[in-house]
Design a protein around this motif. Sequence first.
Motif, mmCIF file in Angstrom:
data_model
loop_
_atom_site.group_PDB
_atom_site.id
_atom_site.type_symbol
_atom_site.label_atom_id
_atom_site.label_comp_id
_atom_site.label_asym_id
_atom_site.label_seq_id
_atom_site.Cartn_x
_atom_site.Cartn_y
_atom_site.Cartn_z
ATOM 1 N N VAL A 34 -4.379 4.173 -8.085
ATOM 2 C CA VAL A 34 -5.664 3.480 -7.994
ATOM 3 C C VAL A 34 -5.508 2.163 -7.250
ATOM 4 O O VAL A 34 -6.326 1.815 -6.371
ATOM 5 C CB VAL A 34 -6.236 3.257 -9.406
ATOM 6 N N GLY A 35 -4.458 1.383 -7.603
ATOM 7 C CA GLY A 35 -4.251 0.118 -6.913
ATOM 8 C C GLY A 35 -4.015 0.307 -5.428
ATOM 9 O O GLY A 35 -4.570 -0.431 -4.589
ATOM 10 N N LEU A 40 0.829 -1.202 0.000
ATOM 11 C CA LEU A 40 0.000 0.000 0.000
ATOM 12 C C LEU A 40 0.871 1.263 0.000
ATOM 13 O O LEU A 40 0.690 2.167 -0.834
ATOM 14 C CB LEU A 40 -0.905 -0.017 1.234
ATOM 15 N N THR A 41 1.838 1.333 0.891
ATOM 16 C CA THR A 41 2.693 2.513 0.989
ATOM 17 C C THR A 41 3.522 2.703 -0.273
ATOM 18 O O THR A 41 3.645 3.821 -0.807
ATOM 19 C CB THR A 41 3.611 2.387 2.215
ATOM 20 N N THR A 42 4.103 1.629 -0.773
ATOM 21 C CA THR A 42 4.966 1.737 -1.954
ATOM 22 C C THR A 42 4.177 2.158 -3.182
ATOM 23 O O THR A 42 4.616 3.026 -3.956
ATOM 24 C CB THR A 42 5.656 0.384 -2.209
ATOM 25 N N SER A 43 3.019 1.585 -3.395
ATOM 26 C CA SER A 43 2.232 1.919 -4.588
ATOM 27 C C SER A 43 1.752 3.374 -4.544
ATOM 28 O O SER A 43 1.816 4.078 -5.572
ATOM 29 C CB SER A 43 1.046 0.970 -4.714
ATOM 30 N N LEU A 44 1.298 3.843 -3.402
ATOM 31 C CA LEU A 44 0.859 5.241 -3.319
ATOM 32 C C LEU A 44 2.023 6.200 -3.538
ATOM 33 O O LEU A 44 1.889 7.213 -4.255
ATOM 34 C CB LEU A 44 0.215 5.498 -1.957
ATOM 35 N N ALA A 45 3.188 5.880 -2.960
ATOM 36 C CA ALA A 45 4.353 6.752 -3.141
ATOM 37 C C ALA A 45 4.812 6.736 -4.592
ATOM 38 O O ALA A 45 5.134 7.787 -5.170
ATOM 39 C CB ALA A 45 5.472 6.315 -2.215
#
Length: 834
Positions: A172-173, A134-139
Amino acid sequence: MGEAVSRAGLNRVRVEWVAAAFGLLTGVTMVYVPYEFGTSIFRHIYPHIRLMGTSFMVGSAAMLVALLYPTWPAWIGGVGRALFMGSLTLYWWKATVLGGVVTGVIVYPVMGAFLLVETLPRWRTQGLFTGFLLTTSLAFGAFILVDPSWLGPGFYPVYRPVARPLGVLFLVGGALLGAGWWRSNVRLERGAVGMLTLLFGQLAFVAGYRGTWTGMQLYFVMTLGGALMLFLRRRPETSSVSWRLFRGVALVSVLPILAVGALASVFAQRAIERELRDKARQTVATEVARLEQTMTMARILLLSQARDPVLLAMLRARDEQALQSRLRLLEFQPGPFDAAWVLDGEGRPLRAPSLPSDSGNNFAFRDYFQGGRTPGEVYLSRPFRGVNQLPMVAFSTPVVLGEGRFDILVGGMALPRMGREQAPASRDYRVEIFDRRGGELLRATNQEGVLARAPVISILDGAALTPTEGITEAVDASGRRLLIAHAQVPGTPWSVSVTAPLRQAFAAVTRLSLIVVLIALAAGAVALLLSRWVGRDVAQRLTALRDGFAALGTLRLDQPVPTRGDDELAQLTEGFNEMAARIERTQKELREAIDSRDQFMSMASHELRTPLTPLKATIELLLRQCRTGQELSPERLRGTLERLRRQVDRLTRLIGDMLDVSRLRAGRFSLRRAPMDLCALSREVVDRIAHARGELTAPISLELPDTPLVGVWDEQRLDQVLTNLVENAVRYSRPDKPIHVRVRLQDDGVLLEVEDQGIGVPTENLPHLFEPFYRAQNASAHHAGGLGLGLAICREIVERHGGRIHAESQGPGQGTRFSVFLPGQDVTDQITGT
């Protein structure tokens, strides 16, 4: 229930698993194929890349061991995490921050932070890989949307047209994953994980295509972690055989990677070193052979000319015209020299057209003049430029004219001659020959820069080139890493060097090592997938064995545990079935022994009662007659006492047989040997039995040799054997059938035979006659009693004497012959003495 299980699977994947897998792959790559880290972003870590890779590998291996074996000491996992975090921090700073790779600047700190959080007591049983994704994809999505170039040089050229849509997909993911996790919506959460798994999977593919190995490994393990979240339904039962097999295979799948990688690296280094050393040695050997030939020819020519009386006469007479013809002959003949000239003792030249053009009229400053004044020696000069600026070297030797006068005879060789025969080196290698005295380049592969300073000297310092030969790693001015092998040419002030760019030199072996490591990884993955199937099969077969052990007490031979395959478990099952069969056979033998014991007790009771009953009756009769005062005639009294004696003898014999058997089984049966006469013993036994039996006894014939047979035997035991055999013959023979007893001397002993014409022995009973408690079928039906111990005792006595006993019979009613052989060379000696 199914939703709870699915959510448990999403929360079971730990960041520590992903970090350990990433560290292991990165460490293998850094240690065993370090020259693939040749791009500019790795220039800060390259000097320490092997050490960093080793730290990654050791730390990741320790983390994996701690994960697979949680009952092991906790310090193993602690040391592994410390090594991994130290290497990750150094790599993050030098390869991503200093290299300007923004994606790496984001992902590595996030990984380290979640890895540390998982060590806290609250999170030790729950994985945080969902939060990491979650953290990596948003960043990633945010940074890509702000500036797509932050993808870095490895990704931006590929994603430039679709960079912002890619950022949107990451956002989005991540948003869907966060929403599913917040609302405990497993379906939404799984969909988001699947979407992000595909995104990171294509990042891994692009990184591999671009040759960014660490990026490929990072995104590959993230993709693998996402796949585990999707397909891991429940936590494995760590106490089951299948899980133990799984973790064992997982651990073993790591070790081949390390071993194969280590072998690949070591073999690569050794192969390159051997190649460079071989090429250097080949070059040196070629040059040495040529120079030795040149030196020999030059020395022979110069020394022969210096001692030639004709040349001496020319020089003393200063006949320049004749000298010029002689020198031209020296120049143009097939030999090592391209020019020849003569200097007088002051360094002034005599007439010679091939002198160096920049020398004026005096050559005393030349080193070939200074070094060529030692009589009987040829001096090799430093390189210089001759006529037409041709680079050359000179060979010089003195010509002694007498009265303290001398001239210097000089032969010059052009350096381009050295390039006519190319040294055996690869086109990727640079071969240099240089003079160690001044560092002048004598020859190079591309024939450039001759007489300039040799390039290898600018790369390696003088200390590195001092040894006779060596190989070292260095960096050139452009930053390329080079492997340099060098060797001195024996007998000359020259050296040969072979320079190879490491990337090209290790290219073939690096590709092979990478292929081997990838094959090992694939094999490990396949092994992990198959271990579950194997574990189920093993568990089922072990369950069958467990049930077999539970039913061991009632297991029948016709119901063994089913055996499948031919592996160790199948062998164990077969062993179990054999053990069960042996137990069954042992129980059967035990039952038979109990039956035999009961039968023996019954027989012993019956046999003991048989003499006791008439003994008791006769004694009561005598007592009754004594009470009534009735007197017995002497003949009747003698008959009564004779019957009593026979019953007592029978009772004594039965008890003696039982005692002998007891001694045999207890190991206390011994012999007392002493010199004795077997003929006398046979005669005594036959007479005793004949008189004891009276007229009812079958006639016994005794055949003895003419001389005594004296040997060292146990007389009492042989008496027992002979008595038993003769009494058996009497017992089972009719009174009108004779019995023959024979004693014969043989070469190596004595043969004793007892033959009757009685009831005989069935053929099938002969092999068992000498077994304890065994009686032939017709003997059991005969009126004579017995326990079946006599013949067993006879066999033991005979074998204790080193002899042998056997029985022969043609069948029932055909009689029996017992043969006893007693060895003893001393029997013949005694006879001879007699």
